[in-house]
Design a protein around this motif. Structure first.
Motif, short mmCIF file in Angstrom:
data_model
loop_
_atom_site.label_atom_id
_atom_site.label_comp_id
_atom_site.label_asym_id
_atom_site.label_seq_id
_atom_site.Cartn_x
_atom_site.Cartn_y
_atom_site.Cartn_z
N GLY A 95 -5.66 14.89 2.34
CA GLY A 95 -4.96 13.81 3.30
C GLY A 95 -4.93 13.93 4.56
N GLY A 136 -1.33 12.77 -4.06
CA GLY A 136 -0.76 12.03 -4.89
C GLY A 136 0.34 11.44 -4.32
N ASN A 193 -11.28 14.88 -0.39
CA ASN A 193 -9.93 14.38 -0.88
C ASN A 193 -8.51 14.85 -0.11
OD1 ASN A 193 -8.13 12.29 -2.31
ND2 ASN A 193 -8.21 13.72 -4.18
N LYS A 210 2.38 8.72 -2.37
CA LYS A 210 2.58 7.49 -1.73
C LYS A 210 3.62 7.53 -0.32
CE LYS A 210 -0.06 5.12 -4.75
NZ LYS A 210 -1.27 4.65 -4.68
N ARG A 253 0.21 4.10 1.07
CA ARG A 253 -1.24 4.87 1.05
C ARG A 253 -1.04 6.38 0.07
NH1 ARG A 253 -4.65 3.45 6.57
NH2 ARG A 253 -3.52 1.21 6.85
N THR A 254 -1.98 6.49 -0.57
CA THR A 254 -2.08 7.89 -1.22
C THR A 254 -2.49 8.94 -0.22
OG1 THR A 254 -2.52 6.81 -3.35
CG2 THR A 254 -2.99 9.16 -2.88
#
Length: 228
Positions: A190, A7, A188, A9, A1-2
């Motif tokens: 994480g 950005g 956005n 992974k 997952r990002t």
């Protein structure tokens, strides 16, 4: 997952090897596909970072997301935070950190700690850190946490300077966690989760503490009663 705006992974399961004592176990974890590792400068008085450094040595560093955390006091100076972070890098045996987190601030005001952010920006310019993060254990108001976890993490997401967060999420406090996830998705940012099992080690320790207090006829705090 990002992982949000980083950005990067990452595997959907990460590893916080705070209680590990053998780097071979962490190597096996990484070999299994886990590529996000979370530690802190104070785990094992720095020895956990040393363990992580040994474990990642044989792996492709660019494929790993290494995150560490620092406790920042109001009296800390920028140069001290920079020096401590460099010591973290030495123990981790790496040239850079993917994530550097402000550990468990007690209030939304502490999220804005100017010295921490100046230190992070300096380290980022030097290429020693990539992404700024924050963690929170405080789901309730306590003496340590003047504001709860949702208020603190959401304040960080709204602040705009934090790229990733780490917080408690489980079915015992799902509403708070869902509110955080919703805002972080919008910004956005994480998100990484801890203590996803509320009946794990922490609950066992809580239960033992309650029983000991009862046997000694000592009062139990309102906060502990709520958790119990």
């Amino acid at each position: 997952r990002t992982l949000g705006r980083t950005g990067f992974k990452v595997s959907d399961i990460g590893c916080g090897p705070a209680l590990m004592t053998n780097e071979n176990l962490l190597r096996a974890v990484i070999d299994s596909g886990v590529n996000i590792i979370d530690t802190a400068e104070f785990y094992g008085k720095g020895n956990n970072e040393i363990l992580v450094g040994k474990a990642i040595k044989a792996h492709d560093r660019k494929k790993l997301f290494i995150n560490t955390k620092l406790i920042i006091a109001e009296t800390d100076k920028q140069e001290d935070i920079v020096l401590r972070t460099r010591k973290c890098l030495e123990r981790l045996n790496t040239d850079y950190l993917d994530g550097m987190m402000l550990w468990n601030p007690s209030s939304t005001e502490a999220v804005k700690n100017k010295v921490f952010h100046r230190a992070f920006e300096q380290l980022k310019r030097e290429g020693r850190v990539k992404f700024c993060g924050i963690s929170s254990h405080g789901s309730e108001h306590t003496e340590m946490n003047r504001e709860n976890m949702e208020q603190i993490i959401c304040a960080a997401a709204e602040d705009g300077r934090f790229d990733l967060v780490l917080f408690v999420y489980n079915y015992a406090q799902r509403e708070m966690g869902e509110n955080i996830l919703k805002l972080c998705a919008k910004k956005n940012v994480g998100t990484t989760l801890m203590k996803t099992d509320p009946l794990g080690k922490g609950y066992s320790e809580l239960l033992a503490g309650v029983r000991k207090a009862q046997s000694e006829n000592r009062p139990i705090s309102d906060y502990t009663k709520k958790r119990y």
